[in-house]
Design a protein around this motif. Structure first.
Motif, mmCIF file in Angstrom:
data_model
loop_
_atom_site.group_PDB
_atom_site.id
_atom_site.type_symbol
_atom_site.label_atom_id
_atom_site.label_comp_id
_atom_site.label_asym_id
_atom_site.label_seq_id
_atom_site.Cartn_x
_atom_site.Cartn_y
_atom_site.Cartn_z
ATOM 1 N N THR A 120 0.888 -1.120 -0.044
ATOM 2 C CA THR A 120 0.030 -0.119 0.140
ATOM 3 C C THR A 120 0.982 1.260 0.026
ATOM 4 O OG1 THR A 120 -0.209 0.224 2.236
ATOM 5 C CG2 THR A 120 -1.577 -1.233 1.402
ATOM 6 N N LYS A 121 0.211 2.343 0.051
ATOM 7 C CA LYS A 121 1.047 3.757 0.152
ATOM 8 C C LYS A 121 1.855 3.771 1.251
ATOM 9 C CE LYS A 121 -2.831 6.449 1.339
ATOM 10 N NZ LYS A 121 -3.592 7.703 1.137
ATOM 11 N N ASP A 122 1.171 3.054 2.274
ATOM 12 C CA ASP A 122 1.669 3.277 3.727
ATOM 13 C C ASP A 122 3.035 2.055 3.924
ATOM 14 O OD1 ASP A 122 0.115 5.110 4.574
ATOM 15 O OD2 ASP A 122 -1.076 3.539 5.237
ATOM 16 N N ASN A 123 2.906 1.126 2.859
ATOM 17 C CA ASN A 123 4.037 0.111 2.840
ATOM 18 C C ASN A 123 4.337 -0.044 1.468
ATOM 19 O OD1 ASN A 123 4.383 -0.940 5.727
ATOM 20 N ND2 ASN A 123 2.094 -1.591 5.457
ATOM 21 N N PRO A 124 5.072 1.020 0.943
ATOM 22 C CA PRO A 124 5.456 0.909 -0.443
ATOM 23 C C PRO A 124 6.554 0.024 -0.879
ATOM 24 C CG PRO A 124 6.425 2.881 0.557
ATOM 25 C CD PRO A 124 5.835 2.200 1.624
ATOM 26 N N LEU A 125 6.439 -0.283 -2.162
ATOM 27 C CA LEU A 125 7.566 -0.937 -2.951
ATOM 28 C C LEU A 125 8.350 0.043 -3.785
ATOM 29 C CD1 LEU A 125 7.122 -4.129 -5.116
ATOM 30 C CD2 LEU A 125 8.052 -2.160 -5.994
ATOM 31 N N TRP A 126 9.753 -0.086 -3.607
ATOM 32 C CA TRP A 126 10.388 0.766 -4.693
ATOM 33 C C TRP A 126 11.711 -0.182 -5.165
ATOM 34 C CZ3 TRP A 126 10.568 0.841 0.651
ATOM 35 C CH2 TRP A 126 11.819 0.742 1.214
ATOM 36 N N VAL A 127 12.322 0.355 -6.207
ATOM 37 C CA VAL A 127 13.526 -0.260 -6.783
ATOM 38 C C VAL A 127 14.671 0.744 -6.704
ATOM 39 C CG1 VAL A 127 14.368 -1.525 -8.949
ATOM 40 C CG2 VAL A 127 11.980 -1.878 -8.080
ATOM 41 N N GLU A 128 15.795 0.284 -6.169
ATOM 42 C CA GLU A 128 17.015 0.904 -6.465
ATOM 43 C C GLU A 128 17.915 0.207 -7.189
ATOM 44 O OE1 GLU A 128 18.776 1.136 -2.358
ATOM 45 O OE2 GLU A 128 16.889 2.309 -1.455
ATOM 46 N N LEU A 129 18.720 0.945 -8.106
ATOM 47 C CA LEU A 129 19.679 0.437 -9.156
ATOM 48 C C LEU A 129 21.009 0.502 -8.629
ATOM 49 C CD1 LEU A 129 18.185 1.797 -12.485
ATOM 50 C CD2 LEU A 129 17.919 -0.382 -11.677
ATOM 51 N N ASP A 130 21.734 -0.472 -8.722
ATOM 52 C CA ASP A 130 23.122 -0.485 -8.224
ATOM 53 C C ASP A 130 23.915 0.440 -9.315
ATOM 54 O OD1 ASP A 130 26.135 -1.459 -8.656
ATOM 55 O OD2 ASP A 130 25.640 -2.512 -6.932
ATOM 56 N N ALA A 131 24.576 1.170 -8.701
ATOM 57 C CA ALA A 131 25.359 2.236 -9.597
ATOM 58 C C ALA A 131 26.286 1.894 -10.517
ATOM 59 C CB ALA A 131 25.990 3.555 -8.616
ATOM 60 N N LYS A 132 26.974 0.850 -10.073
ATOM 61 C CA LYS A 132 28.070 0.198 -10.937
ATOM 62 C C LYS A 132 27.301 -0.645 -12.194
ATOM 63 C CE LYS A 132 31.553 0.492 -7.728
ATOM 64 N NZ LYS A 132 32.692 -0.129 -6.595
ATOM 65 N N THR A 133 26.423 -1.744 -11.847
ATOM 66 C CA THR A 133 26.108 -2.658 -12.458
ATOM 67 C C THR A 133 24.667 -2.485 -12.961
ATOM 68 O OG1 THR A 133 24.876 -3.861 -10.658
ATOM 69 C CG2 THR A 133 27.236 -4.265 -10.995
ATOM 70 N N THR A 168 4.764 11.128 -14.823
ATOM 71 C CA THR A 168 5.603 12.311 -15.145
ATOM 72 C C THR A 168 6.218 12.311 -16.384
ATOM 73 O OG1 THR A 168 7.443 11.734 -13.704
ATOM 74 C CG2 THR A 168 5.772 13.057 -12.456
ATOM 75 N N GLY A 169 5.799 11.953 -17.595
ATOM 76 C CA GLY A 169 6.120 12.137 -18.691
ATOM 77 C C GLY A 169 6.937 10.743 -19.292
ATOM 78 N N ASP A 170 7.483 9.767 -18.156
ATOM 79 C CA ASP A 170 8.114 8.630 -18.571
ATOM 80 C C ASP A 170 7.318 7.429 -18.481
ATOM 81 O OD1 ASP A 170 10.604 9.973 -18.964
ATOM 82 O OD2 ASP A 170 10.840 10.023 -16.533
ATOM 83 N N LYS A 171 7.492 6.532 -19.378
ATOM 84 C CA LYS A 171 6.867 5.131 -19.367
ATOM 85 C C LYS A 171 7.698 4.342 -18.134
ATOM 86 C CE LYS A 171 5.012 4.544 -23.677
ATOM 87 N NZ LYS A 171 4.569 3.621 -24.971
ATOM 88 N N HIS A 172 6.690 3.727 -17.480
ATOM 89 C CA HIS A 172 7.209 2.609 -16.394
ATOM 90 C C HIS A 172 6.459 1.364 -16.346
ATOM 91 C CE1 HIS A 172 9.177 5.746 -13.482
ATOM 92 N NE2 HIS A 172 8.563 6.411 -14.466
ATOM 93 N N LEU A 173 7.171 0.673 -15.937
ATOM 94 C CA LEU A 173 6.404 -0.978 -15.760
ATOM 95 C C LEU A 173 6.133 -0.915 -14.221
ATOM 96 C CD1 LEU A 173 6.049 -3.196 -17.547
ATOM 97 C CD2 LEU A 173 8.070 -4.192 -16.923
ATOM 98 N N GLY A 174 5.053 -1.283 -13.717
ATOM 99 C CA GLY A 174 4.781 -1.409 -12.599
ATOM 100 C C GLY A 174 3.624 -2.270 -12.033
ATOM 101 N N PHE A 181 -0.127 2.617 -7.806
ATOM 102 C CA PHE A 181 0.704 2.067 -8.856
ATOM 103 C C PHE A 181 2.231 2.153 -8.258
ATOM 104 C CE2 PHE A 181 3.804 2.783 -12.260
ATOM 105 C CZ PHE A 181 3.529 1.712 -13.132
ATOM 106 N N PHE A 182 2.956 1.167 -8.422
ATOM 107 C CA PHE A 182 4.352 0.970 -7.704
ATOM 108 C C PHE A 182 5.177 0.584 -8.907
ATOM 109 C CE2 PHE A 182 1.420 0.196 -4.478
ATOM 110 C CZ PHE A 182 1.698 0.934 -3.324
#
Length: 187
Positions: A120-133, A168-174, A181-182
């Motif tokens: 939920t918005k109180d327990n959200p999902l997010w994705v972090e990208l490794d800066a190197k890989t 915000t103008g970008d296509k996302h998969l979620g 939407f996450f």
């Protein structure tokens, strides 16, 4: 997919499945007693003095008194505070269930310590990208400021059920859960 009558009912079921409430670690402010040779690895395994803790009940017990302050993790009681190391996130999501409710689709995650959480918005999902890989690491908030890394095979399942949306103008998969939407990433 299993059917649940409503979001409120599902939340009550998850809370009841917990069996008991967690200790109020956020209210405890004991003196720091030093560091403990305990490490929570990225793969969700707990190690004490370099040896894996094999008893799940012990790991679950420790997880109930886990507290994060800034970037540091501690096991706390009302009178003690011991520093521990966490390689990534203290929990690892190992199961996922996609359900339909009267309010729409929801996703329920379960971690390696049997915590269940509704996306939920109180327990959200997010994705972090490794800066190197550029490798993605998906996370969800479990409770307070404690997060769980979502196991790679579950991330692939999320990608398989994902849909495209312009944000915000970008296509996302979620994915959509509890009407939110996450994003799993830009496409």
């Amino acid at each position: 997919m299993p059917q649940a009558n409503g979001l409120g009912e599902l939340l009550k079921q998850l809370e009841a499945a917990d069996g008991k409430s967690l200790p109020p670690v956020e209210k405890w402010s004991p003196d720091f007693c030093g560091d403990m040779d305990l490490v929570i690895k990225r793969d969700g395994h707990w190690y004490y003095q370099g040896t894996p803790i094999g008893r799940k009940r012990l790991v679950k017990l420790f997880s109930t008194v886990l507290k994060k302050e800034g970037d540091d993790y501690f096991l706390v009681t009302p009178v003690e505070k011991l520093g521990i190391k966490v390689e990534d996130a203290p929990f690892l999501v190992v199961r996922m269930e996609h359900m339909e409710t009267e309010q729409g689709a929801v996703i329920v995650f379960e971690d390696n310590c049997d915590n269940k959480v509704l996306l939920t918005k109180d327990n959200p999902l997010w994705v972090e990208l490794d800066a190197k890989t550029g490798e993605p690491s998906p996370y969800i908030n479990i409770r307070s400021n404690l997060n769980a890394l979502i196991h790679r095979n579950l991330f692939y399942e999320l990608v398989a059920m994902a849909q495209e949306k312009t944000v915000t103008g970008d296509k996302h998969l979620g994915v959509v859960s509890a009407g939110e939407f996450f994003s799993l990433g830009k496409i």
